[in-house]
Motif scaffolding. Structure first.
Motif, PDB file in Angstrom:
ATOM      1  N   VAL A 135     -46.729 -76.481  73.999  1.00 45.69           N
ATOM      2  CA  VAL A 135     -46.710 -75.113  73.460  1.00 45.69           C
ATOM      3  C   VAL A 135     -46.775 -74.079  74.571  1.00 45.69           C
ATOM      4  CG1 VAL A 135     -47.605 -75.818  71.202  1.00 45.69           C
ATOM      5  CG2 VAL A 135     -49.204 -74.982  72.936  1.00 45.69           C
ATOM      6  N   MET A 154     -41.432 -76.366  68.784  1.00 41.68           N
ATOM      7  CA  MET A 154     -42.793 -76.897  68.753  1.00 41.68           C
ATOM      8  C   MET A 154     -42.939 -77.992  67.699  1.00 41.68           C
ATOM      9  SD  MET A 154     -46.279 -74.714  68.193  1.00 41.68           S
ATOM     10  CE  MET A 154     -47.071 -75.162  66.671  1.00 41.68           C
ATOM     11  N   TYR A 188     -41.212 -71.897  67.212  1.00 43.21           N
ATOM     12  CA  TYR A 188     -41.827 -72.801  66.237  1.00 43.21           C
ATOM     13  C   TYR A 188     -40.936 -74.001  65.925  1.00 43.21           C
ATOM     14  CZ  TYR A 188     -45.895 -69.879  65.522  1.00 43.21           C
ATOM     15  OH  TYR A 188     -47.078 -69.194  65.715  1.00 43.21           O
ATOM     16  N   ASP A 246     -48.989 -67.213  69.965  1.00 43.01           N
ATOM     17  CA  ASP A 246     -47.555 -67.487  70.092  1.00 43.01           C
ATOM     18  C   ASP A 246     -46.902 -66.359  70.889  1.00 43.01           C
ATOM     19  OD1 ASP A 246     -46.821 -65.339  68.353  1.00 43.01           O
ATOM     20  OD2 ASP A 246     -46.602 -66.655  66.628  1.00 43.01           O
TER      21      ASP A 246
END
Length: 124
Positions: A91, A26, A23, A113
């Motif tokens: 991603v 990202m 994250y 994810d």
């Protein structure tokens, strides 16, 4: 002034450091507490924080779109450019999996994810 404010959003996972790194990369945010195996935070602008907490033994990711193990929550991320394909490539390169492409009627795409949590990239 509100009596209660939203603090940190916390995601359970088997590896907090790895998911925090996903994250952080990202979003372009900063990892805090990466030396901890139990709790890692990712800090963003205006005090926004995502945290990742270890769940030992038996972690089961959501089974989206099925309901055998409900998603319970998901995160929506706005894409700041009209090029959602560029955001998608990023991603996926970081370890996400596309599970619902844009079907021409929606302005978002759904991904999992690396720990299996669903999230959306939304065009804004």
């Amino acid at each position: 002034m509100a009596l209660i404010d939203l603090g940190v959003t916390v995601l359970d996972c088997p590896d907090p450091r790895a998911l925090a790194a996903f994250y952080a990369e990202m979003l372009g945010w900063q990892v805090e507490g990466a030396e901890d195996d139990e709790w890692v935070e990712v800090l963003g602008p205006a005090g926004r924080t995502l945290a990742f907490q270890r769940v030992d033994g038996g972690y089961r990711p959501p089974s989206w779109p099925g309901q055998e193990q409900p998603q319970q929550l998901h995160l929506d991320f706005d894409v700041r450019t009209a090029d959602i394909d560029e955001a998608e490539a990023k991603v996926i390169r970081l370890g996400a999996k596309l599970v619902r492409p844009d079907d021409g009627e929606r302005d978002f795409r759904v991904y999992l994810d690396p720990a299996g949590h669903p999230f959306c990239l939304c065009m804004k």
